[in-house]
Design a protein around this motif. Structure first.
Motif, PDB file in Angstrom:
ATOM      1  N   ASP A  21      -7.131   0.236  -2.597  1.00 26.97           N
ATOM      2  CA  ASP A  21      -7.792  -0.475  -1.503  1.00 26.97           C
ATOM      3  C   ASP A  21      -8.909   0.411  -0.964  1.00 26.97           C
ATOM      4  O   ASP A  21      -8.638   1.410  -0.285  1.00 26.97           O
ATOM      5  N   PRO A  59       0.847  -1.194   0.000  1.00 28.09           N
ATOM      6  CA  PRO A  59       0.000   0.000   0.000  1.00 28.09           C
ATOM      7  C   PRO A  59       0.880   1.240   0.000  1.00 28.09           C
ATOM      8  O   PRO A  59       1.928   1.286   0.649  1.00 28.09           O
ATOM      9  N   ALA A 119     -10.142  -1.782  -7.655  1.00 31.30           N
ATOM     10  CA  ALA A 119      -9.867  -2.693  -6.537  1.00 31.30           C
ATOM     11  C   ALA A 119      -9.830  -4.129  -7.064  1.00 31.30           C
ATOM     12  O   ALA A 119     -10.623  -4.500  -7.934  1.00 31.30           O
ATOM     13  N   PRO A 120      -8.927  -4.953  -6.561  1.00 29.03           N
ATOM     14  CA  PRO A 120      -7.962  -4.661  -5.503  1.00 29.03           C
ATOM     15  C   PRO A 120      -6.563  -4.303  -5.995  1.00 29.03           C
ATOM     16  O   PRO A 120      -5.704  -3.957  -5.204  1.00 29.03           O
TER      17      PRO A 120
END
Length: 292
Positions: A50, A21, A45-46
Motif C-alpha cells: 500500500d 496490512p 500495488a495494491p
C-alpha cells in the motif's frame, strides 16, 4: 492464483484465513530501500504493498492439495481464540476459516496430511480447535508433518523465548499428545508427487514442499519469501528471520532451482496471484509470469 489450479495431476486450492496490512515495508525487509518499492509500484500495488501507508499487504492462507487420492494441507493459519501477547494482530480472532475450508470441499475428518512448513503462530493455528477440556487436533485423522528442528527449538525445552509463549502449548502440544505428530529432518517423501526439504534460516526447521507431477513443478516456500520484492532482492531477509544470512543463502538456492526448472514459486503470504514463475536476472531474479 485462481482458487483452483492443476499442477500435473495435483489439484491446488487456496483457502484464506485473513488478509490485512502488515508491517511497514522498510521494517519488514529493512535492507530494501523505500525507492525500490516505489519504482515497482505499478505491480506491487495494491496486492502486495500500500503506497499510501507504506505497509506490506499480506495474506495468511492454507494451500489444499489433492494428490494420489489424499488431501494435504500446507500450513494452517492463525486459528481463532488464541492468546498471543507478542502478536496482538493474531490474538482473539474469530474468522470463518472452517466454513471456507468446507466451501473448498474439505471436511476436517477428510484431511490425511497436514504440513507445517515451520512452527510460527501463523502457520500452525488451525492445527487445533477448542474441544472438551481444552485444545484438540482439528483434523482427527491426519498425520501432522513438523520439522524436528523447529519442534526442538520452539518446544518447552527449546532455547528460544517463543518456547515460553502459548503457540506451542495450544497449537503443537495437543497434536503431540494425540499421537498424530511425525517429526522429520533433512528430507521427507510424502508420495510420488510431494516431498519436503529442509530450508533453514527463517527458523531452524523451515522447509519447502516440492511438487513434481509429469512435466509440471511447484515449490511451496513458506516464509522464505514474505513479499515479491525479495525475488528482486533475494539477499535481503525479513526482520522475522532468526538467521538472516542463512535465510538469504537458502532463498538464493531455492529461487535458482525454481528458475532453472520452471517451478511455480508459492509463498505463504502473497495476496493476488499468490504464486509466480521466476527467471534469473544477472545475479538476482525477476518474475517471469504470475500464476494463471
Amino acid at each position: 492464483m485462481n482458487e483452483h489450479l492443476m499442477v500435473g495431476e495435483v489439484e491446488i486450492r487456496r483457502v484464506v484465513d485473513l488478509e490485512a496490512p502488515f508491517l511497514p515495508a522498510t521494517a519488514l525487509v529493512p535492507g530494501v530501500p523505500e525507492e525500490r518499492w516505489r519504482e515497482n509500484r505499478s505491480w506491487l500495488a495494491p496486492d502486495f504493498w500500500d503506497p499510501d501507508s507504506g505497509r506490506v499487504m499480506a495474506a495468511v492462507q492454507t494451500w489444499v492439495l489433492r494428490s494420489e487420492g489424499k488431501t494435504v494441507l500446507v500450513d494452517t493459519g492463525v486459528g481463532n481464540g488464541r492468546h498471543r501477547p507478542d502478536a496482538p494482530h493474531f490474538a482473539d480472532l474469530d474468522t470463518d476459516f472452517p466454513a471456507r475450508l468446507a466451501a473448498a470441499g474439505v471436511r476436517p475428518e477428510d484431511v490425511d496430511i497436514v504440513v507445517n512448513t515451520h512452527l510460527h503462530a501463523d502457520h500452525v493455528g488451525w492445527n487445533t480447535r477448542r474441544g472438551d477440556g481444552g485444545w484438540v487436533p482439528t483434523f482427527p485423522n491426519a498425520t501432522y508433518l513438523m520439522p524436528a528442528a523447529d519442534h526442538a527449538h520452539f518446544g518447552p525445552r527449546g532455547a528460544d523465548r517463543v518456547s515460553r509463549d502459548p503457540v506451542f502449548a495450544d497449537s503443537v502440544a495437543p497434536v503431540d499428545r494425540a499421537g498424530q505428530t511425525v517429526l522429520w529432518s533433512g528430507a521427507y517423501r510424502i508420495d510420488a508427487h510431494l516431498s519436503l526439504e529442509a530450508a533453514p534460516g527463517h527458523t531452524p526447521g523451515s522447509s519447502v514442499l516440492r511438487l513434481a507431477s509429469g512435466t509440471d513443478r511447484a515449490v511451496f516456500v513458506g516464509d522464505l519469501l514474505h513479499t515479491p520484492v525479495q525475488i528482486l532482492e533475494p539477499e535481503h531477509s525479513s526482520c522475522l528471520c532468526l538467521d538472516p544470512r542463512a535465510a538469504a543463502a537458502t532463498r538464493a538456492r531455492v529461487l535458482g532451482r525454481a528458475a532453472d526448472e520452471r517451478e511455480l514459486v508459492v509463498p505463504a503470504h502473497l495476496r493476488g496471484a499468490g504464486a509466480a514463475e521466476v527467471r534469473r536476472a544477472g545475479g538476482k531474479f525477476a518474475i517471469r509470469r504470475w500464476a494463471a
